[in-house]
Motif scaffolding. Structure first.
Motif, PDB file in Angstrom:
ATOM      1  N   TYR A 116      25.444  -8.602 -10.719  1.00 55.04           N
ATOM      2  CA  TYR A 116      24.838  -9.807 -11.281  1.00 55.04           C
ATOM      3  C   TYR A 116      24.519  -9.606 -12.765  1.00 55.04           C
ATOM      4  CZ  TYR A 116      21.320 -13.507 -11.939  1.00 55.04           C
ATOM      5  OH  TYR A 116      20.593 -14.572 -12.425  1.00 55.04           O
ATOM      6  N   CYS A 117      23.931  -8.471 -13.116  1.00 55.20           N
ATOM      7  CA  CYS A 117      23.599  -8.184 -14.517  1.00 55.20           C
ATOM      8  C   CYS A 117      24.860  -8.074 -15.368  1.00 55.20           C
ATOM      9  CB  CYS A 117      22.789  -6.897 -14.620  1.00 55.20           C
ATOM     10  SG  CYS A 117      21.127  -6.998 -13.921  1.00 55.20           S
ATOM     11  N   TYR A 118      25.859  -7.360 -14.877  1.00 58.46           N
ATOM     12  CA  TYR A 118      27.122  -7.248 -15.608  1.00 58.46           C
ATOM     13  C   TYR A 118      27.741  -8.633 -15.842  1.00 58.46           C
ATOM     14  CZ  TYR A 118      27.659  -2.115 -15.301  1.00 58.46           C
ATOM     15  OH  TYR A 118      27.522  -0.754 -15.451  1.00 58.46           O
ATOM     16  N   PHE A 119      27.716  -9.466 -14.815  1.00 59.21           N
ATOM     17  CA  PHE A 119      28.321 -10.796 -14.918  1.00 59.21           C
ATOM     18  C   PHE A 119      27.616 -11.639 -15.975  1.00 59.21           C
ATOM     19  CE2 PHE A 119      29.204 -15.067 -12.713  1.00 59.21           C
ATOM     20  CZ  PHE A 119      30.415 -15.213 -13.365  1.00 59.21           C
ATOM     21  N   GLN A 120      26.288 -11.598 -15.982  1.00 59.22           N
ATOM     22  CA  GLN A 120      25.541 -12.347 -16.982  1.00 59.22           C
ATOM     23  C   GLN A 120      25.860 -11.842 -18.387  1.00 59.22           C
ATOM     24  OE1 GLN A 120      24.708 -15.052 -15.282  1.00 59.22           O
ATOM     25  NE2 GLN A 120      22.615 -15.095 -16.089  1.00 59.22           N
ATOM     26  N   LEU A 121      25.867 -10.546 -18.576  1.00 65.20           N
ATOM     27  CA  LEU A 121      26.186  -9.962 -19.877  1.00 65.20           C
ATOM     28  C   LEU A 121      27.604 -10.321 -20.308  1.00 65.20           C
ATOM     29  CD1 LEU A 121      24.578  -6.452 -19.339  1.00 65.20           C
ATOM     30  CD2 LEU A 121      23.902  -8.053 -21.139  1.00 65.20           C
ATOM     31  N   LEU A 122      28.523 -10.239 -19.392  1.00 70.30           N
ATOM     32  CA  LEU A 122      29.930 -10.509 -19.707  1.00 70.30           C
ATOM     33  C   LEU A 122      30.117 -11.951 -20.162  1.00 70.30           C
ATOM     34  CD1 LEU A 122      32.660  -9.001 -19.615  1.00 70.30           C
ATOM     35  CD2 LEU A 122      32.996  -9.943 -17.323  1.00 70.30           C
ATOM     36  N   ARG A 123      29.482 -12.885 -19.457  1.00 71.26           N
ATOM     37  CA  ARG A 123      29.636 -14.293 -19.820  1.00 71.26           C
ATOM     38  C   ARG A 123      29.033 -14.608 -21.189  1.00 71.26           C
ATOM     39  NH1 ARG A 123      28.044 -18.288 -15.065  1.00 71.26           N
ATOM     40  NH2 ARG A 123      26.162 -17.009 -14.911  1.00 71.26           N
ATOM     41  N   LEU A 124      28.012 -13.858 -21.592  1.00 73.35           N
ATOM     42  CA  LEU A 124      27.357 -14.114 -22.868  1.00 73.35           C
ATOM     43  C   LEU A 124      28.053 -13.424 -24.042  1.00 73.35           C
ATOM     44  CD1 LEU A 124      23.631 -13.723 -21.770  1.00 73.35           C
ATOM     45  CD2 LEU A 124      24.769 -15.860 -22.385  1.00 73.35           C
ATOM     46  N   PHE A 125      28.493 -12.193 -23.837  1.00 72.71           N
ATOM     47  CA  PHE A 125      28.934 -11.366 -24.961  1.00 72.71           C
ATOM     48  C   PHE A 125      30.444 -11.191 -25.050  1.00 72.71           C
ATOM     49  CE2 PHE A 125      24.515 -10.181 -24.285  1.00 72.71           C
ATOM     50  CZ  PHE A 125      24.031 -10.085 -25.578  1.00 72.71           C
ATOM     51  N   ALA A 126      31.202 -11.745 -24.118  1.00 78.76           N
ATOM     52  CA  ALA A 126      32.642 -11.493 -24.105  1.00 78.76           C
ATOM     53  C   ALA A 126      33.441 -12.796 -24.057  1.00 78.76           C
ATOM     54  CB  ALA A 126      33.010 -10.616 -22.908  1.00 78.76           C
ATOM     55  N   ALA A 127      34.713 -12.660 -24.375  1.00 80.19           N
ATOM     56  CA  ALA A 127      35.618 -13.801 -24.364  1.00 80.19           C
ATOM     57  C   ALA A 127      35.943 -14.226 -22.938  1.00 80.19           C
ATOM     58  CB  ALA A 127      36.911 -13.435 -25.100  1.00 80.19           C
ATOM     59  N   ASP A 128      36.360 -15.464 -22.797  1.00 86.94           N
ATOM     60  CA  ASP A 128      36.731 -16.000 -21.490  1.00 86.94           C
ATOM     61  C   ASP A 128      37.993 -15.300 -20.997  1.00 86.94           C
ATOM     62  OD1 ASP A 128      37.833 -17.796 -19.436  1.00 86.94           O
ATOM     63  OD2 ASP A 128      36.258 -19.162 -20.094  1.00 86.94           O
ATOM     64  N   PRO A 129      37.996 -14.786 -19.775  1.00 92.34           N
ATOM     65  CA  PRO A 129      39.168 -14.048 -19.281  1.00 92.34           C
ATOM     66  C   PRO A 129      40.407 -14.910 -19.088  1.00 92.34           C
ATOM     67  CG  PRO A 129      37.567 -14.365 -17.518  1.00 92.34           C
ATOM     68  CD  PRO A 129      36.898 -14.794 -18.791  1.00 92.34           C
ATOM     69  N   THR A 130      40.239 -16.230 -18.950  1.00 91.22           N
ATOM     70  CA  THR A 130      41.392 -17.108 -18.743  1.00 91.22           C
ATOM     71  C   THR A 130      42.033 -17.530 -20.063  1.00 91.22           C
ATOM     72  OG1 THR A 130      40.008 -19.102 -18.670  1.00 91.22           O
ATOM     73  CG2 THR A 130      40.444 -17.972 -16.578  1.00 91.22           C
TER      74      THR A 130
END
Length: 467
Positions: free
Chosen positions: A143-157
């Motif tokens: 859950y924490c990784y997912f929140q961080l990823l959505r905020l700090f990283a580009a969209d995977p699609t």
């Protein structure tokens, strides 16, 4: 309220404050007693503190979307106004708090994971509790990784999105200088953690903990995020079938907010001391009103028979401002002087919208998405969608209903980020263009100042003695 592990947390907090980098909390200083975690009970107490330290960013994210519009009082709060207008400093300040807070939770989970093999479990009940600890720890970390990823990283699609820089994946409590993994690697790690949680199993039903249903919902969300639409829909649909659409009825919906037992609730943050202050920064003055109100265009779309209306919109008329559609939910409870005892983090309606989006996006199940949406809307008491909706028109309406469901809860930010170049290209003149650098939040200075492996997101400054 989850118990506090009082002998451990002071040492943990002190260690965190002493470190320049929130990823690097020395093992020896992490705990006051290296043998503290030896029983299922002490393991549970440590995990409870990880839960209690989860950041609550719902209102901060909502302020960045088209959920709100300023009232007369908005200019009197420069900090909120900077967020609302997407000032770069607002993102720097938000990141400086959220990044270390999420990694503090991850660090606690890593410490628990290291010590779980040493926990003595002599009875079936103890062994069951240890299995639950393994499952919850893995899900909470995902859950924490997912929140961080959505905020700090580009969209995977997006083009090249899977190969873009993601976040730092950290499995040890010991100090490490680690680079950012790719978005694809981060998604794979989240999947691994959720698979571990599923294999360990969880037999509990208390939404104060991350049960099997929470793991299932999070897996559906990560698959939608990654563009695996069939898998996302399958997992979300299984959860909908298990809980039933009856959870969307008005007699259940109202319990989401008043702290009563609610069949739609999947995961809650239940620290009453924190919950009492939730969204309090929205309020300018208890008599004069709020800094921000729900967008008038959005507020007008709520109908009288819709059970979401009374809990989403809190209408107030004052001599100074006239009519204002203030946010309801927790804000309504506060205005009506009711206790706020918990914060909803996951609920069944999220599974409904994962499934509906996935069915639309896979290009072959628009009819199924429309059927599910109208079944949901019927229980909510809202107007049904036209039978001829399909394709992008249907998906756009799904996203609009999702905004109405989660108004003020921050979900809209992630939809704007994901669909900003297509379906939601111009939701508001205030929302930046699709290629604006601010969609990727800045890595806090404390993370790259002493770590030569750390990189900054494009457009944000990076200044240290290593440059």
């Amino acid at each position: 309220m989850k118990g506090l592990f009082r002998n451990i947390i002071p040492a943990m907090a002190l260690a965190a404050m002493m470190q320049a980098c929130s990823l690097d909390i020395p093992y020896d200083n992490q705990f006051s007693d290296p043998d503290a975690i030896t029983t299922p009970e002490t393991g549970r107490e440590l995990l409870a503190d990880a839960y209690s330290n989860l950041p609550n960013i719902d209102f901060d994210l909502a302020l960045l979307t088209d959920d709100f519009e300023p009232t007369y009082w908005a200019s009197r709060n420069p900090s909120l106004n900077n967020q609302y207008t997407w000032q770069p400093q607002a993102f720097i300040d938000l990141s400086a708090n959220l990044w270390p807070e999420y990694y503090s939770v991850i660090s606690t989970i890593n410490a628990l994971t290291e010590r779980i093999p040493d926990i003595k479990a002599d009875t079936d009940a103890d062994r069951r509790e240890v299995a639950d600890l393994v499952s919850e720890a893995a899900t909470l970390k995902a859950y924490c990784y997912f929140q961080l990823l959505r905020l700090f990283a580009a969209d995977p699609t997006a083009a090249g999105g899977l190969d873009a820089e993601g976040i730092v994946l950290k499995d040890e409590v010991a100090m490490q200088n680690l680079p950012r993994s790719t978005v694809g690697q981060c998604i794979s790690e989240i999947r691994r953690l959720l698979t571990l949680a599923e294999e360990s199993g969880h037999q509990g039903t208390d939404p104060s903990w991350l049960t099997a249903d929470a793991t299932q919902l999070l897996r559906a969300e990560i698959e939608l995020y990654a563009g695996n639409y069939a898998e996302a829909a399958s997992r979300a649909e299984a959860l909908l079938d298990k809980r039933g659409y009856g959870c969307f009825g008005p007699d259940v919906y109202r319990y989401l907010w008043d702290g009563s037992q609610c069949d739609e609730r999947i995961f809650v943050y239940d620290n009453p001391d924190v919950a009492q202050t939730f969204y309090i920064s929205l309020v300018y003055d208890t008599n004069s009103g709020d800094y921000y109100a729900v967008s008038s265009d959005l507020a007008d779309d709520y109908t009288e028979g819709d059970c979401r209306t009374a809990w989403s919109i809190y209408p107030v008329t004052t001599s100074a401002l006239g009519y204002q559609p203030y946010l309801g939910k927790y804000n309504r409870l506060r205005k009506e002087k009711q206790e706020i005892s918990l914060i909803n983090k996951m609920r069944l309606s999220a599974a409904l919208f994962v499934a509906a989006q996935a069915w639309c996006l896979d290009g072959s199940n628009s009819a199924k998405a429309l059927e599910a949406m109208n079944l949901y809307l019927g229980y909510r008491g809202a107007p049904l969608l036209p039978d001829n909706l399909s394709g992008d028109d249907l998906l756009r309406e799904v996203l609009h209903q999702k905004q109405m469901e989660f108004v003020g809860e921050g979900e809209r930010f992630f939809d704007l980020k994901h669909y900003r170049s297509t379906l939601l290209s111009a939701p508001s003149a205030r929302i930046p263009a699709a290629d604006d650098y601010r969609w990727l939040w800045p890595i806090p200075k404390e993370e790259y100042l002493y770590n030569e492996e750390m990189t900054q997101n494009p457009g944000w400054p990076k200044s240290s003695f290593n440059d």
